[in-house]
Design a protein around this motif. Structure first.
Motif, short mmCIF file in Angstrom:
data_model
loop_
_atom_site.label_atom_id
_atom_site.label_comp_id
_atom_site.label_asym_id
_atom_site.label_seq_id
_atom_site.Cartn_x
_atom_site.Cartn_y
_atom_site.Cartn_z
N ARG A 176 0.83 -1.20 0.00
CA ARG A 176 0.00 0.00 0.00
C ARG A 176 0.87 1.25 0.00
O ARG A 176 1.75 1.40 0.85
CB ARG A 176 -0.90 0.00 1.23
N PRO A 177 0.63 2.17 -0.94
CA PRO A 177 1.37 3.44 -0.92
C PRO A 177 1.01 4.25 0.33
O PRO A 177 0.00 4.00 0.97
CB PRO A 177 0.88 4.17 -2.17
N GLN A 178 1.85 5.23 0.63
CA GLN A 178 1.59 6.08 1.78
C GLN A 178 0.69 7.24 1.35
O GLN A 178 1.15 8.21 0.76
CB GLN A 178 2.92 6.61 2.33
N PHE A 179 -0.59 7.12 1.65
CA PHE A 179 -1.55 8.17 1.32
C PHE A 179 -1.66 9.16 2.47
O PHE A 179 -1.58 8.78 3.64
CB PHE A 179 -2.94 7.57 1.07
N ARG A 180 -1.89 10.42 2.14
CA ARG A 180 -2.19 11.45 3.14
C ARG A 180 -3.31 12.33 2.61
O ARG A 180 -3.41 12.51 1.40
CB ARG A 180 -0.96 12.33 3.44
N LEU A 181 -4.13 12.85 3.51
CA LEU A 181 -5.22 13.74 3.09
C LEU A 181 -4.66 15.14 2.82
O LEU A 181 -4.21 15.82 3.75
CB LEU A 181 -6.31 13.78 4.18
N ASP A 182 -4.65 15.54 1.57
CA ASP A 182 -3.97 16.77 1.18
C ASP A 182 -4.90 17.99 1.24
O ASP A 182 -4.54 19.01 1.81
CB ASP A 182 -3.42 16.62 -0.24
N HIS A 183 -6.06 17.87 0.62
CA HIS A 183 -6.99 19.00 0.64
C HIS A 183 -8.40 18.56 0.29
O HIS A 183 -8.62 17.43 -0.12
CB HIS A 183 -6.53 20.10 -0.34
N VAL A 184 -9.31 19.45 0.48
CA VAL A 184 -10.72 19.26 0.14
C VAL A 184 -11.11 20.44 -0.74
O VAL A 184 -10.81 21.58 -0.40
CB VAL A 184 -11.59 19.26 1.41
N MET A 185 -11.76 20.15 -1.85
CA MET A 185 -12.07 21.24 -2.80
C MET A 185 -13.57 21.53 -2.84
O MET A 185 -14.38 20.63 -3.00
CB MET A 185 -11.59 20.89 -4.20
N HIS A 211 -13.98 17.57 -4.51
CA HIS A 211 -13.32 16.29 -4.28
C HIS A 211 -12.53 16.32 -2.98
O HIS A 211 -12.27 17.38 -2.42
CB HIS A 211 -12.38 15.95 -5.43
N LEU A 212 -12.17 15.13 -2.52
CA LEU A 212 -11.09 14.95 -1.56
C LEU A 212 -9.82 14.74 -2.36
O LEU A 212 -9.86 14.17 -3.44
CB LEU A 212 -11.31 13.69 -0.71
N ALA A 213 -8.67 15.16 -1.83
CA ALA A 213 -7.42 14.91 -2.53
C ALA A 213 -6.42 14.24 -1.61
O ALA A 213 -6.28 14.63 -0.45
CB ALA A 213 -6.83 16.21 -3.07
N LEU A 214 -5.76 13.22 -2.14
CA LEU A 214 -4.75 12.48 -1.40
C LEU A 214 -3.40 12.76 -2.02
O LEU A 214 -3.27 12.78 -3.25
CB LEU A 214 -5.02 10.97 -1.49
N VAL A 224 -9.91 8.87 -8.87
CA VAL A 224 -10.62 7.61 -8.70
C VAL A 224 -11.97 7.91 -8.05
O VAL A 224 -12.22 9.03 -7.60
CB VAL A 224 -9.83 6.59 -7.83
N LEU A 225 -12.84 6.90 -8.04
CA LEU A 225 -14.14 7.04 -7.39
C LEU A 225 -14.18 6.15 -6.16
O LEU A 225 -13.72 5.00 -6.21
CB LEU A 225 -15.25 6.61 -8.36
N VAL A 236 -12.14 11.29 -5.81
CA VAL A 236 -10.93 11.35 -4.99
C VAL A 236 -9.75 11.61 -5.92
O VAL A 236 -9.46 10.81 -6.81
CB VAL A 236 -10.73 10.04 -4.21
N GLU A 237 -9.08 12.74 -5.69
CA GLU A 237 -7.91 13.11 -6.51
C GLU A 237 -6.65 12.52 -5.91
O GLU A 237 -6.51 12.43 -4.69
CB GLU A 237 -7.80 14.65 -6.55
N LEU A 238 -5.73 12.12 -6.75
CA LEU A 238 -4.39 11.69 -6.32
C LEU A 238 -3.38 12.64 -6.92
O LEU A 238 -3.46 12.99 -8.10
CB LEU A 238 -4.08 10.28 -6.85
N VAL A 239 -2.42 13.04 -6.10
CA VAL A 239 -1.42 14.01 -6.57
C VAL A 239 -0.12 13.78 -5.81
O VAL A 239 -0.15 13.28 -4.67
CB VAL A 239 -1.97 15.45 -6.38
N GLU A 240 1.00 14.12 -6.42
CA GLU A 240 2.29 14.02 -5.73
C GLU A 240 2.57 15.33 -4.99
O GLU A 240 1.98 16.36 -5.31
CB GLU A 240 3.41 13.75 -6.74
N PRO A 241 3.47 15.30 -4.01
CA PRO A 241 3.79 16.53 -3.30
C PRO A 241 4.33 17.59 -4.26
O PRO A 241 4.98 17.25 -5.25
CB PRO A 241 4.90 16.12 -2.32
N LEU A 242 4.05 18.84 -3.98
CA LEU A 242 4.64 19.93 -4.76
C LEU A 242 6.14 19.90 -4.59
O LEU A 242 6.67 19.70 -3.51
CB LEU A 242 4.13 21.28 -4.24
N THR A 243 6.86 20.14 -5.69
CA THR A 243 8.31 20.27 -5.58
C THR A 243 8.66 21.74 -5.63
O THR A 243 7.90 22.55 -6.18
CB THR A 243 9.01 19.53 -6.74
N GLY A 244 9.79 22.08 -5.08
CA GLY A 244 10.23 23.48 -5.11
C GLY A 244 9.40 24.32 -4.16
O GLY A 244 8.78 23.81 -3.23
#
Lengths: 139, 139
Positions: free
Chosen positions: A6-15, B83-86, B122-123, B130-138
């Motif tokens: 399982r990847p390490q998921f975290r709750l980032d934001h709500v839109m 959405h929720l975003a992870l 994903v749903l 549910v959105e999936l995204v990587e951490p912002l860089t920089g």
């Protein structure tokens, strides 16, 4: 399920979507005191995304306000999404503060209909429901 | 505004409604790995509130799943809530994991239509986005 790790998921934001970003920031930034931690204008798509967080929660879950520049109609709330909830040290004092800021009170502080906690509800500028609650005591 | 001092607000949780709590926990707890930090059954109101958080975020913003025991109809999503975003360390790997768990992919990893970040959607079991995204860089 799967054998994959399982990847390490975290709750980032709500839109949530808002019809007028300045008006929405009048509530979340100016009245509640959230900070805009990142804001991006997408000229091509004609929308702005504004990410807000409270002091001390800036590396935690953010609130994303999406403003579509050309949207005229109100958004449909539906009933799938319930509310955002804010925790405050003193519920009655916080509701007084919000009332003094002309925030619309939906439900004054009262005991939960089927529980024991005291809660209140206000409306943001787009009629999104915002719950106010004190920290849980005990376990 | 007001002369009153602004109370200390914090973002406590976000509430969404689900039609079947076990099915919803199959996604948020079993597949994503969130922990149920608090769950309360309200016999009088015939609903259950389940609060979930990821490890390392348990004193931060929670996700509240509300299950109304007698609700048969699907909930209306409307378009006010987005959405929720992870956030995940590796977007493609995380989407592969979710696909292997039979999670429904709404949008495979792709560059944002009007931006540069890679995102995917994903749903969940109730069709919440549910959105999936990587951490912002920089910066």
């Amino acid at each position: 399920m799967t054998q994959q790790t399982r990847p390490q998921f975290r709750l980032d934001h709500v839109m949530i979507r808002v019809r007028d970003l300045d008006r929405a920031l009048g509530f979340y930034r100016d009245i509640l005191g959230m900070k805009v931690v990142r804001q991006v204008e997408y000229e091509g798509g004609r929308f702005t995304n504004s990410f807000l967080a409270f002091d001390g929660q800036q590396d935690q879950t953010a609130l994303e306000l999406t403003w579509n520049w050309d949207r005229d109609m109100p958004y449909e709330s539906g009933d799938a999404w319930g509310h955002l909830a804010l925790v405050v040290p003193n519920l009655v004092g916080a509701m007084d503060y919000l009332a003094a800021c002309d925030v619309r009170i939906k439900t004054p502080p009262r005991q939960m209909a089927h529980g024991s906690r005291m809660i209140g509800f206000v409306l943001d500028a787009d009629d999104h429901l915002v719950e106010l609650v004190e920290p849980l005591t005990g376990a």
